[in-house]
Write an enzyme that holds these catalytic residues in place. Structure first.
Site, short mmCIF file in Angstrom:
data_model
loop_
_atom_site.label_atom_id
_atom_site.label_comp_id
_atom_site.label_asym_id
_atom_site.label_seq_id
_atom_site.Cartn_x
_atom_site.Cartn_y
_atom_site.Cartn_z
N SER A 132 0.68 -1.01 0.01
CA SER A 132 -0.01 -0.01 -0.26
C SER A 132 0.87 1.35 0.13
CB SER A 132 -0.99 0.00 1.19
OG SER A 132 -1.31 1.28 1.55
N TYR A 145 -1.99 -0.52 10.70
CA TYR A 145 -1.98 -0.95 9.33
C TYR A 145 -0.89 -0.55 8.73
CZ TYR A 145 -3.71 -1.02 4.47
OH TYR A 145 -3.72 -1.29 3.08
#
Length: 249
Positions: A132, A145
Site C-alpha cells: 500500500s 495498518y
C-alpha cells in the site's frame, strides 16, 4: 507465462480478483485463496480459465501450510490478503494491533515461507506483495495498518537480497493508493458516519490524495503485478512500485 502456477491470496474480490483475471489471460493456472469459501466459489464461477480455490486464513500457520500443500506448487505468489481498521492510536486496542500485523505482515511471511522451497528447487519464482502507499508514508488513524505494511516492505527488500543469487527469483511490492474496492467503500462509510458527509464528498476526499484526482482501479494494480510476474522482469527485485497517480515518489 502459459502453464505457470500462481497463488493469489485474498483472491475472492477486488484487487485479488483483478490480478487473477490478468494472470488467467496469459494462460497461468491460478489458485485463489481466502477465508470465505462462498466468496471464492462465486469468484471462481466468474473467471474464465484454469482456476482452483483453497480456503486459507493467512494469519494461521496451520491453515497456510494445509492450503499450500493442497495447491501443489507455485511459480508466482501474490500476497494480496489484507485488512485495515481505522482508529486513533490511543484508542487502538492490543487485539486490533496484533490482528492487523498478523493478517498483513505475518500472513505475508507465512505464505512466502511455504512457497520458497519449491521456487528454490526449480530456480524460478516471482513473489509480489501487494502492500500500500501506507508502506511508503504515514497516514493518520491507521498506525497499525501502516506499521504492518511498512513491515511488508522491509520483508520484501530483505528477502529479495537473500534470493538474489539463488536463481531467477525476485521479490517485489506493489503499493496502490486508494483503490476502488470494498475496503475503500468501507472507508467511505466510516467517513460518512463520523463526519456526516455524503458518500460523494467522502469519495472525493479520498480521491483528492491522488494528484490525478481519482481512485485507482483494481485493473491498474493487476497490470503492475503482471509486469513483475513476467520472466522478462527478472532484473527487477526488492522494489516498491507505487500505483498511486503520483501520490508517492
Amino acid at each position: 507465462m502459459k502453464g505457470k502456477r500462481a497463488i493469489v491470496t485474498g483472491g475472492g474480490s477486488g484487487i485479488g480478483a483483478a490480478i487473477a483475471t490478468s494472470l488467467l489471460a496469459e494462460g497461468v493456472r491460478v489458485t485463489l485463496m481466502g477465508r470465505s469459501l462462498e466468496r471464492l466459489e462465486k469468484q471462481q464461477a466468474l473467471l474464465m480459465g484454469e482456476v482452483a480455490i483453497q480456503v486459507c486464513d493467512v494469519a494461521d500457520e496451520a491453515s497456510v501450510k494445509a492450503a499450500f500443500a493442497a495447491a501443489g506448487g507455485v511459480d508466482i505468489l501474490v500476497n494480496n490478503a489484507g485488512q485495515v481498521e481505522t482508529a486513533p492510536l490511543a484508542r487502538t486496542s492490543l487485539e486490533t494491533w496484533q490482528r492487523l500485523l498478523q493478517v498483513n505482515l505475518t500472513g505475508t511471511f507465512l505464505c512466502c515461507r511455504e512457497a520458497l522451497p519449491g521456487m528454490l528447487e526449480q530456480g524460478f519464482g516471482r513473489i509480489i506483495n501487494v502492500a500500500s502507499t501506507a508502506a511508503l508514508r504515514g497516514y493518520a488513524y491507521v498506525a497499525a495498518y501502516s506499521a504492518a505494511k511498512h513491515g511488508v516492505l522491509g520483508l520484501t527488500r530483505s528477502l529479495a537480497l537473500e534470493l538474489a543469487k539463488k536463481g531467477d527469483l525476485t521479490v517485489n511490492a506493489v503499493c496502490p493508493g486508494y483503490t476502488e474496492t470494498e475496503i475503500v467503500e468501507n472507508a467511505i462509510a466510516t467517513i460518512q458516519a463520523k463526519t456526516g458527509r455524503s458518500a460523494a464528498e467522502a469519495r472525493a476526499e479520498l480521491a483528492a490524495s491522488n494528484p490525478q484526482g481519482r481512485l485507482i482501479q483494481p485493473e491498474e494494480v493487476a497490470a503492475a503485478v503482471l509486469w513483475l510476474a513476467r520472466r522478462e522482469s527478472g532484473s527487477i527485485t526488492g522494489q516498491a512500485i507505487a500505483v498511486s497517480g503520483g501520490e508517492t515518489m
